[in-house]
Motif scaffolding. Structure first.
Motif, short mmCIF file in Angstrom:
data_model
loop_
_atom_site.label_atom_id
_atom_site.label_comp_id
_atom_site.label_asym_id
_atom_site.label_seq_id
_atom_site.Cartn_x
_atom_site.Cartn_y
_atom_site.Cartn_z
N ASN A 99 0.80 -1.22 0.00
CA ASN A 99 0.00 0.00 0.00
C ASN A 99 0.83 1.27 0.00
O ASN A 99 0.29 2.36 0.23
CB ASN A 99 -0.99 0.03 1.16
CG ASN A 99 -2.03 -1.08 1.04
OD1 ASN A 99 -2.37 -1.50 -0.05
ND2 ASN A 99 -2.50 -1.57 2.19
N GLN B 169 0.31 2.11 -4.50
CA GLN B 169 -0.31 1.08 -3.65
C GLN B 169 0.21 -0.32 -4.02
O GLN B 169 -0.53 -1.21 -4.42
CB GLN B 169 -1.83 1.12 -3.78
CG GLN B 169 -2.44 2.48 -3.52
CD GLN B 169 -2.23 2.92 -2.06
OE1 GLN B 169 -2.46 2.14 -1.14
NE2 GLN B 169 -1.81 4.16 -1.86
N SER C 95 -6.84 0.97 -0.97
CA SER C 95 -5.85 0.08 -1.57
C SER C 95 -6.23 -1.37 -1.26
O SER C 95 -6.77 -1.67 -0.19
CB SER C 95 -4.45 0.36 -1.01
OG SER C 95 -4.45 0.21 0.40
#
Length: 1109
Positions: A400, A469, A627
């Motif tokens: 992420n 991400q 994410s």
């Protein structure tokens, strides 16, 4: 000595050259002219001949088709399929000067679309006078697109103007074609006017009278220009020698006109063509030397030589290449002339061999030709100075977060260098950026990663790849490949060098407690009911930063999985159904977090299969971005859809009705006692079966509410009092209405796929209707022949059916109506063929009415003939007659009815009996004026009514059969040989012959004919069989052959004739000796020999004669 082609090929160098230097593609409209040129030359010192063929390779052609050939003996031959166009002057081929071969097509058609190219073959003659191929070359192709001209609407027309293509110089021919496009063109009159700069040039009236305006009259009188109507649609203005003042803007003005009774014309409507500008340049005169110069260029790695420019000995300069890329210098001196071609700015495209050819002319006659040595020009790329730099070789990050990978160019070759960047993930391309900074994603980006990656140019030479991400699946080796590009003077970009740097990305992630319910379930649902599927995520806590996206998958039996819908974590819902109808029956809901429901309304059989869902968990980070964190898929739900069972039942009570009141009528009720589904609909059909005959449909109420009555002389009344109650009323009963009635019900249900499925069908009880009146019993005065008959017919033949009445004594107040009914072997209901009414009306009820012939030779006999019988005509035929009587009020009333016995007709397929004589013959021909005939004799045929299509073929060595001539079954004759007139003959119906006159050595080969037998059945032609004749082998002997062969007939005559002469001489000597012995016995008469022979008496034998004997 026999020398083959390989021998010559090894001894003679291949100097054959063929090239096409025109545009690689052309776009034309139907009716436009097409002109293409190819250059062919050979520098061999041997005496060789050239043949050049233009080919067309259309989109539907498996192999290219030859259009036209200029053969080695300078004869022009059209290719197969182009003979008609060649004879009509729509295809021609010219040899211009020594090396140019020009293809001309004045009016192209849609079928001429494709790739045009020419092929050159070099031939040498063997000592035995046969020709051998030693080399061949094929040019590049020109792709010709031909646009179809759309016909205007009825009552209107359009005008199209087309001027000569290409740059024009003074003295060139200028064609300005005006085409009129209208429906039913031959029935219209048009007048056409050519305009230049809005001033009239020429006019052709509707009557065909030509008018020239102003100064153009003098040019027409001098045969310098003309205007003609070349076809129904085309009008052509030709200026044979264009002048500079002929340039300008041309238009066509066309009036549609009608002819009055007095022969004058009245203008109706006018159309103007689009203007087209014509430019004409003055000729450039060079030095006063009789030299022609041609500069040629052969690109590197190419075998095709193209012309750059040509200078004719008369001074005209023609540029074949782009003049902006070259400079020409001509320096004429007293003793010599220097021609210099300079390339100001060299490009890779101009790398190759250059040559010039100089031709010397004296009074327009070529006296010499010299070709220079080839000059090889190599254009080298500059040496690349590019170098790359990457800060680190390894990058570690967590899930992420954003990962940034850098790639920098630290040194370039020039300040104008550009770069293409390619990022590789492992061995697959992730993305690439071209010279214009356009980014394209590759296979490694997948369906989702392309939304998370971005390519940036931080500075002019610094390139950064950002992966937003990141996930653990993004871990791996990344490669940055950089390629440096420079632009050459012609604007083309070329690459110098490619370099790359690598970087490893490592993404780490925390463990997740995300889990799906993976239990497999079975689900059964009845057809038409709704189906609910569930998908849930286990272990969901109270974390508000977690959301879920879902994709519902469907795996139909024996097929791959497809996505039904996708629900995103941000609430977006997208249907990805492969079936738009199924999409309308889907309903998605999520009653709580992590729980998803999918409802399928009105299920059908196609909904059965395996369903599961794929869920992705998303988490909101500190930047407010969602994410993906984890993903999983559920267990499978196997769905089975059960079809609706048939529960249809129709009331089956048997009834009998005696009708005494003819005006009252009667009703046939059709009551449905039970149905299979509340959503079903019905189709109801009423049928009537009369005495000794099968049921015939009289009325139909289809499921969509359409009503159809098969009774022409009465209006049946339909009723639908309730959803499951139908009724049919027959008013004004007459004797023809008696019989057995019943209704047939078919139950249908409309599936969700907008298709109808039949659930079941059932039949009601039968109602027997009788008419019981004294009048009817009293007036029954005819009967019919009830005997059954059988007919066995051959396919294609006519068969006749007769229907006879026994009326006793004829009554003029009695008339009869008749209906002929046909039942196929597998059918239970009759099909009406025709109806003949008592008042003389005749109506056909079948689509095959053209094959039916009805007649009534006598008052009590009806006749039906069926022409060109077909297998489908097999079945049972029956006629049904109704008697009508004229009452005192002048009204015709039905009195009685009856029906004939059945005629069972069986139509049998014709057995093939076609046979063609197969005698093989050999014919040696020395008299070339005699010709020969290929006979085609048909020994037997399958039917007397069959017709034939005969095709003659010729087979040469190492070639397949080639069609020569066809006599089609409709009498049309078609010859595939354009250079010779073949003579067709048909002395007998089964004897065809084809004569080849004035033969030459090319006619040598094997000949045979193929016969196809056709028969007309049911308005269509059916091919019965085909057969081939024997082979006629033709050998053509030339004068040289007599020295090589011994004629057996001549040898026999040479021995026999001297022997006969010797025997005759011996007989004469014996007679003379006998004559001397008997001469003394003769007193008054001369010898019998002398009296009966007009020759003089035999002289005495001389010493010479004695020596000879």
């Amino acid at each position: 000595m026999n020398v083959d082609g390989d021998y010559f090929h090894n001894l003679i160098a291949d100097t054959l050259e063929a090239s096409y230097s025109g545009s690689p593609s052309q776009s034309l409209s139907e009716g436009d002219p097409l002109q293409l040129e190819c250059q062919v030359s050979s520098q061999t010192f041997q005496h060789t001949h050239l043949s050049v063929t233009w080919f067309l390779h259309g989109e539907e052609d498996e192999i290219p088709r030859p259009i036209i050939t200029l053969d080695k003996d300078l004869t022009v031959k059209p290719g197969a399929g182009f003979e008609d166009g060649y004879r009509a002057g729509l295809i021609s081929m010219d040899k211009v000067e020594d090396t140019t071969y020009r293809l001309k097509m004045p009016q192209v058609q849609q079928s001429d679309q494709g790739k045009f190219f020419c092929k050159a073959i070099e031939w040498i003659q063997d000592p035995d006078r046969s020709w051998t191929q030693i080399a061949h070359k094929t040019t590049t192709a020109c792709n010709v697109e031909i646009k179809r001209i759309v016909a205007p609407d009825a009552g209107s027309f359009s005008v199209h103007l087309k001027a000569s293509k290409g740059p024009l110089q003074e003295g060139d021919e200028l064609d300005i074609r005006c085409s009129v496009n209208a429906q039913n063109l031959p029935g219209h009159f048009f007048s056409v006017t050519w305009l230049k700069n809005q001033q009239k040039v020429a006019h052709i009236g509707s009557s065909g009278v030509l008018t020239m305006f102003d100064s153009y009259k003098e040019r027409e009188n001098a045969a310098e220009m003309r205007a003609v109507k070349t076809s129904h649609t085309d009008y052509l203005l030709t200026i044979r020698s264009a002048r500079a003042e002929d340039q300008g803007q041309y238009q066509c003005e066309v009036w549609q006109e009608n002819m009055n009774e007095d022969g004058t014309f009245k203008k109706i409507q006018k159309q103007m063509s689009s203007p087209e500008t014509v430019s004409i340049t003055a000729k450039v005169r060079g030095p006063k030397v009789s030299l022609a110069v041609r500069w040629m260029f052969q690109p590197r790695n190419s075998t095709v030589q193209t012309n750059i420019l040509s200078i004719r000995h008369t001074g005209e300069i023609t540029w074949r290449a782009d003049q902006r890329n070259y400079q020409l210098s001509i320096q004429a001196q007293p003793l010599d002339t220097h021609f210099t071609l300079m390339v100001p700015r060299a490009s890779k495209q101009q790398e190759g061999q250059y040559q010039c050819q100089v031709d010397a002319y004296q009074k327009d006659v070529q006296k010499a030709k010299i070709i220079s040595n080839p000059l090889a020009v190599i254009v080298q790329k500059p040496v690349s100075k590019m170098s790359l730099y990457s800060p680190t070789s390894r990058l570690e990050t967590t899930v992420n977060t954003d990962a940034k990978l850098e790639c920098s160019v630290t040194r370039t070759t020039t300040d104008t260098s550009r770069f293409t960047i390619t990022w590789m993930f492992g061995t697959q391309m992730l993305l690439t950026m071209d010279l214009d900074a356009v980014v394209k994603f590759g296979p490694a980006a997948g369906l989702e990663m392309d939304q998370r990656i971005r390519m940036e140019i931080r500075q002019k030479q610094d390139f950064q790849l950002t992966i937003h991400q990141v996930r653990t699946s993004d871990s791996g080796q990344y490669h940055c490949e950089v390629e440096e590009w420079l632009q050459d003077p012609l604007g083309d970009w070329y690459s110098l060098k490619k370099m790359s740097v690598s970087k490893e990305l490592v993404v780490k992630e925390k463990a997740s407690d995300f889990k799906m319910n993976k239990a497999n379930t079975q689900l059964k649902v009845e057809e038409g009911k709704q189906l609910m599927l569930k998908c849930s995520v286990e272990g969901i806590g109270s974390d508000s930063t977690l959301r879920y996206s879902l994709t519902w998958m469907f795996n139909q039996y024996e097929s791959s999985s497809v996505a039904l819908l996708t629900y995103s974590h941000d609430g977006r819902l997208k249907y990805n159904s492969f079936d738009s109808e199924l999409e309308g029956r889907l309903h998605f809901s999520t009653p709580e977090v992590g729980v998803f429901h999918l409802t399928i309304h009105r299920s059908i059989q196609e909904d059965r299969g395996c369903y599961y869902c794929q869920v992705q968990q998303y988490q909101l980070d500190c930047k407010g971005q969602w994410s993906p964190k984890a993903g999983d898929k559920s267990g499978f739900t196997n769905v089975t859809v059960q079809l609706i069972e048939n529960n249809l039942h129709v009331h089956k009570e048997e009834q009998s009705l005696n009708i005494s009141n003819l005006q009252a009528g009667f009703t046939i009720d059709c009551v449905i006692e039970s149905r299979s589904s509340d959503a079903s609909v019905f189709e109801v059909t009423w049928s009537r079966g009369q005495r000794n005959e099968g049921p015939v449909i009289i009325f139909n109420a289809s499921r969509d509410g359409t009503l159809h009555s098969a009774i022409d002389d009465k209006d049946l009344v339909f009723g639908h009092p309730s959803a499951m109650h139908y009724k049919l009323t027959v008013p004004n009963v007459n004797p023809t209405d008696t019989g057995l009635y019943h209704c047939q019900v078919v139950e249908w249900i409309q599936t969700a796929a907008n298709k109808w499925r039949k659930i079941g069908e059932d039949m009601s009880g039968k109602i027997s209707v009788h008419e019981d009146t004294e009048e009817r019993q009293k007036n029954v005065s005819f009967a019919m022949d009830k005997n059954g008959k059988y007919l066995f017919i051959k396919e294609g033949e006519q068969f006749d059916i007769e229907c006879s009445l026994d009326v006793g004594k004829e009554d003029p107040t009695h008339h009869y109506s008749l209906r002929w009914v046909f039942n196929r072997p597998e059918s239970t209901s009759g099909i009406p063929l025709l109806s003949y009414s008592y008042d003389g009306r005749l109506q056909y009820h079948t689509e095959n009415q053209d094959r039916l012939r009805f007649s009534r030779p006598t008052s009590d006999t009806f006749h039906l003939a069926v022409l060109n019988s077909d297998i489908a005509d097999s079945g049972r035929y029956q006629c049904r007659v109704e008697q009508y009587q004229l009452d005192c009020e002048g009204q015709w009333k039905p009195m009685a009815r009856d029906q004939s016995g059945s005629t069972i007709v069986t139509v049998r397929s014709i057995e093939s009996k076609l046979h063609v004589q197969k005698d093989n013959r050999t014919l040696n021909i020395t008299n070339h004026q005699a010709g020969f005939t290929v006979d085609c004799v048909i020994d037997s045929q399958s039917s007397d009514k069959s017709v034939f299509e005969v095709t003659w073929f010729k087979v040469q060595e190492e070639e397949g059969p080639v069609t020569m001539f066809t006599a089609r079954r409709d009498g049309i004759l078609h010859s595939a040989i354009s250079y010779k007139y073949l003579v067709f003959g048909r002395p007998l119906a089964t004897h065809y012959k084809l004569t080849v006159p004035q033969i030459n050595p090319t006619d040598m080969g094997q000949y045979y004919c193929q016969v196809e037998e056709w028969l007309l059945t049911a308005n269509t032609w059916k091919k019965l069989d085909s057969d081939k004749s024997g082979v006629l082998s033709i050998y053509v002997h030339t004068e040289g052959d007599s020295d090589k062969q011994t004629d057996p007939l001549g040898t026999a005559l040479g021995v026999t004739i001297p022997l006969i002469c010797f025997l005759v001489l011996v007989i004469i000597l014996l007679l003379r000796r006998d004559h001397k012995r008997n001469s003394e016995l003769k007193k008054k008469k001369d010898c019998l020999w002398a009296e009966n022979n007009p020759l003089s008496p035999m002289p005495e034998v001389t010493p010479a004669a004695g020596d000879h004997s």
